[in-house]
Design a protein around this motif. Structure first.
Motif, PDB file in Angstrom:
ATOM      1  N   LEU A   1      -6.969  -9.039   1.554  1.00 25.42           N
ATOM      2  CA  LEU A   1      -6.859  -7.678   2.104  1.00 25.42           C
ATOM      3  C   LEU A   1      -7.949  -7.445   3.139  1.00 25.42           C
ATOM      4  O   LEU A   1      -7.709  -6.880   4.207  1.00 25.42           O
ATOM      5  CB  LEU A   1      -7.011  -6.620   1.006  1.00 25.42           C
ATOM      6  N   TYR A   2      -9.154  -7.887   2.785  1.00 26.77           N
ATOM      7  CA  TYR A   2     -10.310  -7.619   3.632  1.00 26.77           C
ATOM      8  C   TYR A   2     -10.378  -8.536   4.854  1.00 26.77           C
ATOM      9  O   TYR A   2     -11.210  -8.331   5.729  1.00 26.77           O
ATOM     10  CB  TYR A   2     -11.591  -7.674   2.803  1.00 26.77           C
TER      11      TYR A   2
ATOM     12  N   ALA B   1      -3.260  -5.439  -3.602  1.00 27.37           N
ATOM     13  CA  ALA B   1      -3.263  -6.902  -3.491  1.00 27.37           C
ATOM     14  C   ALA B   1      -2.247  -7.514  -4.445  1.00 27.37           C
ATOM     15  O   ALA B   1      -1.484  -8.420  -4.057  1.00 27.37           O
ATOM     16  CB  ALA B   1      -4.661  -7.449  -3.760  1.00 27.37           C
TER      17      ALA B   1
ATOM     18  N   ILE C   1      -6.628   0.672   5.551  1.00 27.05           N
ATOM     19  CA  ILE C   1      -5.275   0.437   5.036  1.00 27.05           C
ATOM     20  C   ILE C   1      -4.492   1.749   5.063  1.00 27.05           C
ATOM     21  O   ILE C   1      -3.344   1.789   5.517  1.00 27.05           O
ATOM     22  CB  ILE C   1      -5.317  -0.142   3.601  1.00 27.05           C
TER      23      ILE C   1
ATOM     24  N   THR D   1      -5.280   1.405  -5.744  1.00 29.00           N
ATOM     25  CA  THR D   1      -6.521   0.649  -5.577  1.00 29.00           C
ATOM     26  C   THR D   1      -6.260  -0.613  -4.765  1.00 29.00           C
ATOM     27  O   THR D   1      -5.113  -1.079  -4.671  1.00 29.00           O
ATOM     28  CB  THR D   1      -7.082   0.252  -6.957  1.00 29.00           C
ATOM     29  N   THR D   2      -7.318  -1.166  -4.208  1.00 32.73           N
ATOM     30  CA  THR D   2      -7.150  -2.411  -3.465  1.00 32.73           C
ATOM     31  C   THR D   2      -6.666  -3.524  -4.393  1.00 32.73           C
ATOM     32  O   THR D   2      -5.886  -4.391  -3.976  1.00 32.73           O
ATOM     33  CB  THR D   2      -8.452  -2.824  -2.750  1.00 32.73           C
ATOM     34  N   LYS D   3      -7.075  -3.477  -5.638  1.00 27.24           N
ATOM     35  CA  LYS D   3      -6.618  -4.479  -6.624  1.00 27.24           C
ATOM     36  C   LYS D   3      -5.105  -4.362  -6.825  1.00 27.24           C
ATOM     37  O   LYS D   3      -4.385  -5.363  -6.820  1.00 27.24           O
ATOM     38  CB  LYS D   3      -7.354  -4.270  -7.949  1.00 27.24           C
TER      39      LYS D   3
ATOM     40  N   ALA E   1       0.835  -1.210   0.000  1.00 30.33           N
ATOM     41  CA  ALA E   1       0.000   0.000   0.000  1.00 30.33           C
ATOM     42  C   ALA E   1       0.864   1.253   0.000  1.00 30.33           C
ATOM     43  O   ALA E   1       0.612   2.195  -0.771  1.00 30.33           O
ATOM     44  CB  ALA E   1      -0.936  -0.007   1.199  1.00 30.33           C
TER      45      ALA E   1
ATOM     46  N   ASN F   1     -11.575  -1.879   5.018  1.00 29.02           N
ATOM     47  CA  ASN F   1     -11.737  -1.095   3.798  1.00 29.02           C
ATOM     48  C   ASN F   1     -10.420  -0.391   3.467  1.00 29.02           C
ATOM     49  O   ASN F   1      -9.443  -0.492   4.214  1.00 29.02           O
ATOM     50  CB  ASN F   1     -12.882  -0.081   3.955  1.00 29.02           C
ATOM     51  N   LYS F   2     -10.420   0.327   2.357  1.00 34.40           N
ATOM     52  CA  LYS F   2      -9.217   1.046   1.930  1.00 34.40           C
ATOM     53  C   LYS F   2      -8.811   2.104   2.961  1.00 34.40           C
ATOM     54  O   LYS F   2      -7.621   2.320   3.194  1.00 34.40           O
ATOM     55  CB  LYS F   2      -9.455   1.686   0.559  1.00 34.40           C
TER      56      LYS F   2
ATOM     57  N   GLU G   1      -7.484  -9.850  -3.309  1.00 29.65           N
ATOM     58  CA  GLU G   1      -8.205  -8.738  -2.680  1.00 29.65           C
ATOM     59  C   GLU G   1      -8.982  -9.223  -1.470  1.00 29.65           C
ATOM     60  O   GLU G   1      -9.085  -8.513  -0.469  1.00 29.65           O
ATOM     61  CB  GLU G   1      -9.166  -8.075  -3.682  1.00 29.65           C
TER      62      GLU G   1
END
Length: 190
Positions: free
Chosen positions: A39-40, A29, A49, A24-26, A11, A45-46, A36
């Protein structure tokens, strides 16, 4: 290195390479070599992070404030404040990528604000902590009795924030040590 640490490293790298919108989370990841969904499992959520990157990956203000608090009544006040000031400028310099991106994305900002409120966090807390430290130094007779600790803390933190942001746009004419000495000298009325 654990998965959570890999995610935070990814991140931080994504934020610096692509900005908040591009982190982005994508992408995070992919850079963390995980899904992804994973991540969760570590973050809701973002926004979480981003908060973790701010709190865990940047030069932390909390340890610097703890050192400053521990020095109340000891050593040279100006030197103690100068050490803290250098850390604060470094923090704000590195936090600019996250902060600027959050400010530029209203939905992300709303989520970030809600999360800060939920966890009782925010950029006002270091100012309050610094004010308490300055108040203790004033009560110990180590700084001018006429100094308002709250105003002095806000001025010092604001100067650090401003200096950090200026470095992104211009080459500053004076070196950091000269600037730090001038700010602390002015703050302490020397």
């Amino acid at each position: 290195m654990g998965t959570r640490d890999r995610i935070l490293d990814a991140a931080e790298q994504a934020i610096h390479e692509f900005g908040i919108a591009g982190a982005t989370t994508k992408r995070i990841a992919r850079q963390a070599a995980c899904s992804e969904a994973l991540l969760y499992k570590h973050f809701a959520n973002k926004e979480e992070i981003l908060l973790a990157v701010l709190l865990e990956r940047l030069p932390a203000l909390a340890p610097a404030l703890a050192r400053l608090r521990g020095s109340v009544g000891q050593g040279d006040v100006a030197a103690n404040l100068a050490e803290f000031t250098r850390t604060a400028v470094e923090f704000y310099t590195k936090a600019a990528a996250v902060g600027g991106g959050v400010l530029g994305d209203p939905p992300l900002l709303a989520g970030f604000r809600a999360m800060l409120t939920k966890h009782d966090l925010g950029p006002h807390l270091p100012i309050q902590a610094l004010a308490e430290i300055l108040r203790a130094e004033r009560e110990a007779g180590r700084i001018d009795a006429g100094i308002d600790p709250g105003a002095a803390a806000a001025l010092l933190m604001g100067a650090c924030f401003h200096r950090a942001n200026l470095t992104y746009f211009v080459d500053l004419p004076d070196d950091d040590e000269t600037w730090t000495a001038a700010i602390i000298g002015t703050l302490l009325r020397r």
